[in-house]
Design an enzyme around this catalytic site. Structure first.
Site, PDB file in Angstrom:
ATOM      1  N   ASN A   1       0.948  -1.008  -0.025  1.00  9.51           N
ATOM      2  CA  ASN A   1      -0.102  -0.062  -0.123  1.00  9.51           C
ATOM      3  C   ASN A   1       0.916   1.094   0.021  1.00  9.51           C
ATOM      4  OD1 ASN A   1      -1.889   1.988   0.336  1.00  9.51           O
ATOM      5  ND2 ASN A   1      -2.224   1.506   2.464  1.00  9.51           N
ATOM      6  N   TRP A   2       0.994   1.968  -1.075  1.00 11.63           N
ATOM      7  CA  TRP A   2       2.120   2.791  -1.448  1.00 11.63           C
ATOM      8  C   TRP A   2       1.545   4.337  -0.808  1.00 11.63           C
ATOM      9  CZ3 TRP A   2       4.013   2.667  -6.936  1.00 11.63           C
ATOM     10  CH2 TRP A   2       5.206   1.693  -6.973  1.00 11.63           C
ATOM     11  N   LYS A   3       0.028   4.119  -0.232  1.00 10.66           N
ATOM     12  CA  LYS A   3      -0.548   5.516   0.309  1.00 10.66           C
ATOM     13  C   LYS A   3      -0.311   6.726  -0.406  1.00 10.66           C
ATOM     14  CE  LYS A   3       0.448   3.346   4.765  1.00 10.66           C
ATOM     15  NZ  LYS A   3       0.399   3.583   6.028  1.00 10.66           N
TER      16      LYS A   3
ATOM     17  N   HIS B   1      -9.395   1.253   4.815  1.00 13.10           N
ATOM     18  CA  HIS B   1      -8.133   1.491   5.239  1.00 13.10           C
ATOM     19  C   HIS B   1      -8.431   2.417   6.543  1.00 13.10           C
ATOM     20  CE1 HIS B   1      -4.096   2.463   6.201  1.00 13.10           C
ATOM     21  NE2 HIS B   1      -3.564   1.298   5.499  1.00 13.10           N
TER      22      HIS B   1
ATOM     23  N   GLU C   1      -5.625  -4.813  10.528  1.00  7.74           N
ATOM     24  CA  GLU C   1      -4.668  -4.077  10.753  1.00  7.74           C
ATOM     25  C   GLU C   1      -4.958  -3.149  11.901  1.00  7.74           C
ATOM     26  OE1 GLU C   1      -2.513  -3.097   6.575  1.00  7.74           O
ATOM     27  OE2 GLU C   1      -4.242  -1.770   7.010  1.00  7.74           O
TER      28      GLU C   1
ATOM     29  N   GLY D   1       2.871  -1.086   4.069  1.00  6.44           N
ATOM     30  CA  GLY D   1       2.758   0.172   3.902  1.00  6.44           C
ATOM     31  C   GLY D   1       4.302   0.556   3.538  1.00  6.44           C
ATOM     32  N   GLY D   2       4.944   1.241   4.686  1.00  8.41           N
ATOM     33  CA  GLY D   2       6.221   1.652   4.465  1.00  8.41           C
ATOM     34  C   GLY D   2       7.120   0.733   3.871  1.00  8.41           C
TER      35      GLY D   2
HETATM   36  C1  PEP Z   1      -0.698  -0.075   5.656  1.00  7.13           C
HETATM   37  O1  PEP Z   1      -0.580   1.051   5.261  1.00  7.13           O
HETATM   38  O2  PEP Z   1      -1.691  -0.615   5.257  1.00  7.13           O
HETATM   39  C2  PEP Z   1       0.412  -0.269   6.577  1.00  7.13           C
HETATM   40  C3  PEP Z   1       0.147  -1.605   7.289  1.00  7.13           C
HETATM   41  O3  PEP Z   1       1.242   0.404   6.957  1.00  7.13           O
HETATM   42  P1  PEP Z   1       2.567   0.216   7.684  1.00  7.13           P
HETATM   43  O4  PEP Z   1       3.280  -1.144   7.073  1.00  7.13           O
HETATM   44  O5  PEP Z   1       3.674   1.273   7.120  1.00  7.13           O
HETATM   45  O6  PEP Z   1       2.409  -0.085   8.928  1.00  7.13           O
END
Ligand code: PEP
Length: 254
Positions: free
Chosen positions: A13-15, A98, A170, A237-238
């Site tokens: 998930n690049w956001k 999300h 999540e 995400g990151g």
């Molecule tokens: C997400 O955005 O769904 C996520 C899990 O982010 P991160 O891995 O950065 O916590």
């Protein structure tokens, strides 16, 4: 509940990151690193990157998704993008619900349900996000919260349509914070989600359901999380913005 019945899905998930040119470059970097994956690999990217990402991923095992979609097919909804539009582009996946949409953009369980409906009607596969706030975990109501989110989001979804739903557990307190749920915590809630889906659709459907964990999954902790019996992949995400890290996670799921 046999994990071997399910093919893991690792989704990035690049956001709100990456321009189209950056998206292309990152996917070119990732392609050889994940080419041998024995799991499904998806990258969910900003709307403006979709075209470039689909072109860059063509011919590879990387599939592209969007990060949200509207529930109406079209109309006076300035700034929104419909599931039908994603379908027309050939985008196969979409994230819905999300926690950042719920936290910052007024997303509710009811609007999540409407978006899920639209995405399924358009033939997309949905990555449906559920998860509790820290306060809810501390109150001991995590499972209640997640079960309710799951039930409302799946309202009106048929058993056949459920095959195009992936659920991502999540915990909100773990997203982008560097705090990861322990493998046991992740497995416990993923299991509760599977039980909930089993109550609604039966054991066979629950056994087939892919339930991901998401929340600061990274190259260092992925293996342990993904080894859990009810963790069938990750929403990342990151770490999905770094080709090397993402490919280690894909490798851990394979
Ligand atoms: C997400 O955005 O769904 C996520 C899990 O982010 P991160 O891995 O950065 O916590």
């Amino acid at each position: 509940m046999n994990k071997a019945l399910r093919r893991p899905v690792i989704a990035g998930n690049w956001k709100m990151n990456q321009t189209p040119a950056e998206a292309k470059a990152l996917i070119e970097q990732m392609k050889p690193l994940v080419a041998d994956a024995d799991c499904d690999v998806v990258l969910c990217v900003p709307y403006v990157d979709l075209q470039a990402a689909m072109e860059a991923a063509e011919g590879s095992n990387i599939r592209i998704g969007a990060e949200n979609c509207h529930w109406a097919q079209k109309g006076a909804f300035t700034g929104e993008v419909s599931a039908e539009m994603l379908k027309a582009m050939g985008v196969p996946y979409v994230i819905i619900g999300h926690s950042e949409r719920r936290q910052y953009f007024g997303e509710t369980d009811e609007t999540v349900q409407k978006r899920v409906r639209a995405a399924l009607d358009a033939g997309l596969t949905v990555i449906l996000c559920v998860g509790e706030y820290l306060q809810q975990r501390e109150q001991g109501i995590t499972e209640e919260v997640v079960r309710l989110q799951t039930k409302i989001a799946l309202g009106g979804v048929s058993a056949e349509e459920l095959k195009r739903i992936i659920i991502a557990y999540e915990p909100v307190w773990a997203i982008g914070t560097g705090k990861t749920a322990t493998a046991e915590q992740a497995n416990e809630v993923n299991h509760a989600i599977r039980v909930c889906v089993g109550e609604l659709y039966g054991k066979e459907a629950a056994d087939a359901l892919v339930v991901q964990y998401g929340g600061s999954m990274n190259a260092g902790n992925a293996k342990e999380l993904l080894a859990q019996p009810d963790v069938d992949g990750g929403l990342i995400g990151g770490a999905s913005l770094k080709a090397a890290d993402f490919s280690v996670i894909v490798g851990a799921a394979s």
